[in-house]
Design an enzyme around this catalytic site. Structure first.
Site, PDB file in Angstrom:
ATOM      1  N   HIS A  73     -13.185   5.066  -7.532  1.00 47.33           N
ATOM      2  CA  HIS A  73     -13.746   5.081  -6.217  1.00 47.33           C
ATOM      3  C   HIS A  73     -14.076   6.429  -6.135  1.00 47.33           C
ATOM      4  O   HIS A  73     -13.902   7.210  -6.685  1.00 47.33           O
ATOM      5  CB  HIS A  73     -12.938   4.474  -5.308  1.00 47.33           C
TER       6      HIS A  73
HETATM    7  P1  TYD Z   1      -5.909   3.683  -3.983  1.00 48.82           P
HETATM    8  O1  TYD Z   1      -6.329   4.868  -3.719  1.00 48.82           O
HETATM    9  O2  TYD Z   1      -6.910   2.777  -4.827  1.00 48.82           O
HETATM   10  O3  TYD Z   1      -5.077   4.135  -5.562  1.00 48.82           O
HETATM   11  P2  TYD Z   1      -5.728   5.081  -6.884  1.00 48.82           P
HETATM   12  O4  TYD Z   1      -7.142   5.684  -6.518  1.00 48.82           O
HETATM   13  O5  TYD Z   1      -4.554   5.846  -7.482  1.00 48.82           O
HETATM   14  O6  TYD Z   1      -5.990   3.964  -7.994  1.00 48.82           O
HETATM   15  O7  TYD Z   1      -4.719   3.023  -3.447  1.00 48.82           O
HETATM   16  C1  TYD Z   1      -4.075   2.065  -3.821  1.00 48.82           C
HETATM   17  C2  TYD Z   1      -3.436   1.302  -2.670  1.00 48.82           C
HETATM   18  O8  TYD Z   1      -2.397   2.194  -1.916  1.00 48.82           O
HETATM   19  C3  TYD Z   1      -4.547   0.980  -1.753  1.00 48.82           C
HETATM   20  O9  TYD Z   1      -3.953  -0.357  -1.128  1.00 48.82           O
HETATM   21  C4  TYD Z   1      -4.434   1.833  -0.659  1.00 48.82           C
HETATM   22  C5  TYD Z   1      -3.048   2.438  -0.695  1.00 48.82           C
HETATM   23  N1  TYD Z   1      -2.972   3.898  -0.229  1.00 48.82           N
HETATM   24  C6  TYD Z   1      -2.142   3.989   0.937  1.00 48.82           C
HETATM   25  O10 TYD Z   1      -1.748   3.385   1.771  1.00 48.82           O
HETATM   26  N2  TYD Z   1      -2.133   5.526   1.179  1.00 48.82           N
HETATM   27  C7  TYD Z   1      -2.487   6.207   0.373  1.00 48.82           C
HETATM   28  O11 TYD Z   1      -2.286   7.553   0.639  1.00 48.82           O
HETATM   29  C8  TYD Z   1      -3.174   6.111  -0.811  1.00 48.82           C
HETATM   30  C9  TYD Z   1      -3.650   7.065  -1.470  1.00 48.82           C
HETATM   31  C10 TYD Z   1      -3.181   4.596  -1.030  1.00 48.82           C
END
Ligand code: TYD
Length: 156
Positions: A73
Site C-alpha cells: 500500500h
Molecule cells: P496494515 O497497515 O495493512 O499492515 P502492513 O502494512 O504491516 O501489512 O494493517 C494491518 C491491519 O492492522 C489493518 O486492519 C489495519 C490495522 N492497523 C491498525 O489498526 N493500527 C495501526 O496502527 C496499523 C499500522 C494497522
C-alpha cells in the site's frame, strides 16, 4: 551509511511523472546514534531530529511467518521510519517510476519512507521484529490499497 549493508536495485518500470520531493523528503537510510557499552549497545530516536517528522505512533510487526509479505500500500500523508529491531527483512519502495530495494538488518539504522510511496516488506528472517515510527495516527482513509489508484493519484 555502510554501502555493504545497503542493497539497492533500481528498475525503471513505467513512464509516469515523479512526485517532486525536497531532498530532505527523499526515501533514504538514516543512521542513528549508537552508544556502545560493554553492557550492550543503546540507540535512541528523537522526532524531528533523527527522523524528519514528529512521531505520533509506533507499531511493530513480529512473528511474521516465513514467506509472508506485509505492506502492499501507499499513504497520502503518512511518513514512516522502518527499523529492523531484530533480524532482517527487505523493503521494496516504488514511487511510480522506479523501484528501490533496501535490506535492513541492524537496529542502529532505518529507512525513511516519505508520503506517496508504494511499499512492500518481504523476506523476513525468523524472529525478526520490524518497528515502524509513524508521523500520524492510524487512519484507514490515508491508505491507497489498490496500486492502480495510487498510480492514478500520482498523475493528478
Ligand atoms: P496494515 O497497515 O495493512 O499492515 P502492513 O502494512 O504491516 O501489512 O494493517 C494491518 C491491519 O492492522 C489493518 O486492519 C489495519 C490495522 N492497523 C491498525 O489498526 N493500527 C495501526 O496502527 C496499523 C499500522 C494497522
Amino acid at each position: 551509511m555502510s554501502g555493504l549493508l545497503l542493497k539497492e536495485a533500481s528498475v525503471v518500470s513505467v513512464e509516469r511523472p515523479a512526485v517532486k520531493h525536497a531532498a530532505r523528503d527523499r526515501a533514504r537510510i538514516i543512521d542513528l546514534p549508537k552508544i556502545t557499552d560493554q553492557r550492550g549497545n543503546l540507540t535512541f530516536i528523537e522526532g524531528n531530529r533523527h527522523v524528519p517528522f514528529e512521531i505520533r505512533r509506533v507499531y511493530y510487526l513480529y512473528d511474521v511467518p516465513a514467506g509472508a509479505e506485509r505492506g502492499g500500500h501507499a499513504h497520502k500523508r503518512l511518513q514512516q521510519f522502518v527499523i529492523a529491531a531484530s533480524g532482517s527483512f527487505t523493503v521494496v519502495l516504488n514511487d511510480g517510476r522506479k523501484r528501490r530495494k533496501f535490506f535492513l538488518n541492524r537496529p542502529h539504522y532505518g529507512l525513511y519512507i516519505p508520503r506517496m510511496i508504494w511499499r512492500e516488506l518481504e523476506n523476513f528472517s525468523s524472529g525478526s521484529i520490524c518497528v515502524v515510527l509513524a508521523s500520524e495516527e492510524y487512519d484507514e482513509s490515508d491508505y491507497y490499497r489498490e496500486y492502480d489508484n495510487f498510480i492514478r493519484a500520482l498523475g493528478n
